[in-house]
Design a protein around this motif. Structure first.
Motif, mmCIF file in Angstrom:
data_model
loop_
_atom_site.group_PDB
_atom_site.id
_atom_site.type_symbol
_atom_site.label_atom_id
_atom_site.label_comp_id
_atom_site.label_asym_id
_atom_site.label_seq_id
_atom_site.Cartn_x
_atom_site.Cartn_y
_atom_site.Cartn_z
ATOM 1 N N UNK A 9 0.854 -1.182 0.000
ATOM 2 C CA UNK A 9 0.000 0.000 0.000
ATOM 3 C C UNK A 9 0.892 1.236 0.000
ATOM 4 N N UNK A 10 0.956 2.005 -1.102
ATOM 5 C CA UNK A 10 1.740 3.244 -1.101
ATOM 6 C C UNK A 10 0.940 4.350 -0.398
ATOM 7 N N UNK A 11 1.487 4.898 0.638
ATOM 8 C CA UNK A 11 0.802 5.918 1.426
ATOM 9 C C UNK A 11 1.586 7.222 1.334
ATOM 10 N N UNK A 12 0.903 8.273 0.931
ATOM 11 C CA UNK A 12 1.535 9.589 0.813
ATOM 12 C C UNK A 12 0.970 10.513 1.900
ATOM 13 N N UNK A 69 4.360 8.994 11.700
ATOM 14 C CA UNK A 69 4.194 7.537 11.765
ATOM 15 C C UNK A 69 2.945 7.134 11.001
ATOM 16 N N UNK A 70 3.095 6.116 10.171
ATOM 17 C CA UNK A 70 1.981 5.583 9.395
ATOM 18 C C UNK A 70 1.794 4.115 9.764
ATOM 19 N N UNK A 71 0.533 3.707 9.935
ATOM 20 C CA UNK A 71 0.228 2.342 10.343
ATOM 21 C C UNK A 71 -0.875 1.758 9.463
ATOM 22 N N UNK A 72 -0.810 0.456 9.295
ATOM 23 C CA UNK A 72 -1.914 -0.297 8.726
ATOM 24 C C UNK A 72 -2.513 -1.104 9.869
ATOM 25 N N UNK A 73 -3.738 -0.801 10.239
ATOM 26 C CA UNK A 73 -4.352 -1.385 11.431
ATOM 27 C C UNK A 73 -5.580 -2.213 11.073
ATOM 28 N N UNK A 74 -5.792 -3.239 11.854
ATOM 29 C CA UNK A 74 -6.967 -4.097 11.745
ATOM 30 C C UNK A 74 -7.859 -3.820 12.952
ATOM 31 N N UNK A 75 -9.126 -3.544 12.707
ATOM 32 C CA UNK A 75 -10.080 -3.252 13.778
ATOM 33 C C UNK A 75 -11.155 -4.328 13.773
ATOM 34 N N UNK A 76 -11.333 -5.000 14.912
ATOM 35 C CA UNK A 76 -12.320 -6.066 15.040
ATOM 36 C C UNK A 76 -13.358 -5.637 16.074
ATOM 37 N N UNK A 77 -14.615 -5.689 15.690
ATOM 38 C CA UNK A 77 -15.718 -5.340 16.589
ATOM 39 C C UNK A 77 -16.491 -6.609 16.907
ATOM 40 N N UNK A 137 6.418 9.543 1.588
ATOM 41 C CA UNK A 137 5.771 8.383 1.001
ATOM 42 C C UNK A 137 6.223 7.130 1.745
ATOM 43 N N UNK A 138 5.272 6.339 2.181
ATOM 44 C CA UNK A 138 5.538 5.111 2.916
ATOM 45 C C UNK A 138 5.011 3.920 2.132
ATOM 46 N N UNK A 166 11.238 4.370 7.243
ATOM 47 C CA UNK A 166 10.178 3.888 6.372
ATOM 48 C C UNK A 166 9.576 4.945 5.487
ATOM 49 N N UNK A 167 10.088 6.163 5.428
ATOM 50 C CA UNK A 167 9.455 7.207 4.650
ATOM 51 C C UNK A 167 10.366 7.773 3.587
ATOM 52 N N UNK A 168 9.772 8.184 2.479
ATOM 53 C CA UNK A 168 10.494 8.880 1.421
ATOM 54 C C UNK A 168 10.119 10.346 1.480
ATOM 55 N N UNK A 169 11.101 11.215 1.506
ATOM 56 C CA UNK A 169 10.844 12.652 1.569
ATOM 57 C C UNK A 169 11.037 13.271 0.202
ATOM 58 N N UNK A 170 10.049 13.990 -0.276
ATOM 59 C CA UNK A 170 10.131 14.673 -1.552
ATOM 60 C C UNK A 170 10.430 16.137 -1.280
ATOM 61 N N UNK A 171 11.668 16.514 -1.452
ATOM 62 C CA UNK A 171 12.097 17.882 -1.153
ATOM 63 C C UNK A 171 11.752 18.848 -2.269
#
Length: 438
Positions: A195-198, A213-221, A255-256, A425-430
């Motif tokens: 998953x490319x995250x900007x 900080x960027x996370x991919x989280x699972x939420x269970x109800x 970009x992560x 984990x991040x790419x910086x676009x200067x």
């Protein structure tokens, strides 16, 4: 001594998709004649939730309120020996094998093992013995919901973004805003994909951002059922990446890349007591005593990946199946002389030859809280003592397997990676024009 082995003929790993046919056999070995009232083969599929409110006495859950839920998806049986009568029969010494077939309903939710509930499927062979407790042999198997991203909403192919602003201090000393924008190029992914995250941050305030900080989280109800209807929730961080901060009066684009691990598909409509969702989260941690800024965006995790081209007439899983030779949910015994068995639909990704079959692995990101598990087990044990028909296989430890795809040979260039990498984990676009963002 009695030895009972449960085997799956069409998938030795015991992994099936909803709508497919389970074919297997039971092998019973006896060293001497065994009297029984019956030998019953059962295939079960159910969801259950359970937790306790221990606010009254945390050491003894029986003094608190109990919350429970249970839904059956598959409950069928056949007699291998004997019948429902109480007449004893004798199992002769030696080896006997029994072939069986069972059609899974297409609406089965995916197997899941959580802290406060689970969705479980199993084969049980029960020896009903005279003057003794029943003897049970169990084997759990994995069922996966067929979630073809190509047949879901077209919005899964569209880029999504969410943004927010916040200020620090109060009027009249209120600062200029700290603005964040979270963007992803697609809304649907499968395990194995990245998953490319900007994240775009425009920090016009006087407070520096220490890191992003960027996370991919699972939420269970989890839901319980009357008379004590309630909800509870679990959150599991699947992947986490951290990039560099943003100084005051400046902007930066990061970009992560978050690789989706083995995990069950998104499920909101098939199980009424357990719902599973996913979201991408971004958090800016600021210096000083100020609270950070965060935002999140829901994404869909499927079991069949998006194809490169939009399908004019998407194939709906199971729509081309003819009427089976027996009803759905019915367990049948297949005689050795029967050469032709009921057919099962192909794997759900087989319609696209460019998609390689997945490998299967355990979801390692689901680490239930040991304290919650201990309390839930204690409550279940107390509940089982009060019941004469405790659930079969409820004390079995089982880890479902989930499909992981390798799509590296067909991945399109969704996003252009900047040259420099910052943090872990991040790419910086200067090259971002910091004066014209927003």
């Amino acid at each position: 001594m009695v030895i009972c082995e449960i085997e799956f003929c069409n998938n030795p790993q015991g992994i099936f998709y909803a709508g497919q046919l389970i074919r297997g056999q039971v092998v019973v070995k006896c060293d001497k004649p065994k009297p029984v009232k019956a030998v019953i083969l059962q295939i079960k599929g159910y969801a259950e939730t359970h937790w306790g409110d221990t606010q009254y006495d945390p050491e003894d859950q029986s003094n608190g309120e109990s919350f429970n839920g249970h839904v059956n998806y598959l409950a069928t049986k056949a007699y291998l020996h004997g019948s429902s009568s109480s007449i004893e029969v004798l199992i002769e010494p030696g080896t006997s094998s029994y072939r069986f077939a069972c059609q899974l309903p297409i609406t089965c939710p995916s197997s899941f093992e959580g802290t406060l509930g689970r969705i479980r499927y199993l084969v049980n062979v029960r020896f009903v013995r005279p003057w003794k407790f029943d003897q049970n042999f169990n084997r759990c198997f994995t069922v996966l919901k067929v979630m073809d991203l190509n047949t879901e909403s077209l919005m899964l192919r569209v880029p999504s973004q969410v943004e927010s602003q916040r200020t620090f201090c109060c009027f009249p000393c209120r600062s200029s805003p700290l603005s964040m924008r979270l963007s992803i190029p697609l809304g649907g992914f499968v395990p194995g994909q990245t998953v490319p995250v900007e994240v775009m941050v425009s920090n016009d305030s006087g407070v520096a951002v220490e890191d992003i900080t960027v996370k991919l989280a699972m939420v269970v109800i989890y839901y319980s059922q009357p008379p004590s209807a309630d909800t509870n929730k679990d959150r599991f961080v699947m992947v986490q990446k951290t990039g560099e901060g943003v100084s005051s009066k400046s902007s930066k684009q990061l970009t992560f890349e978050l690789k989706v691990p083995p995990t069950p598909p998104t499920c909101f409509n098939l199980c009424s007591i357990i719902q599973i969702g996913y979201q991408v989260e971004a958090e800016a941690r600021v210096k000083g005593c100020h609270g950070g800024q965060s935002l999140h965006m829901p994404i869909t995790i499927g079991s069949v990946p998006l194809t490169k081209q939009l399908q004019k007439e998407p194939r709906i899983w199971g729509e081309d199946l003819q009427t089976q030779q027996f009803d759905v949910k019915t367990l049948i015994l297949v005689g050795n002389e029967q050469s032709e068995e009921p057919r099962s639909p192909p794997n759900p990704w087989a319609a696209d030859p460019s998609i390689a079959p997945p490998i299967y692995a355990v979801a390692k990101h689901i680490f239930p809280d040991p304290e919650k598990v201990s309390k839930a087990k204690k409550k279940t044990q107390k509940k089982s003592v009060k019941r004469s028909n405790a659930k079969i296989g409820e004390d079995i430890v089982f880890s479902p397997l989930y499909g992981v795809f390798d799509l590296s040979n067909q991945t399109e260039e969704i996003i252009v990676r900047p040259n420099a990498m910052n943090g872990d984990g991040g790419y910086a676009n200067e090259e971002v024009d910091k004066s014209t963002w927003l």
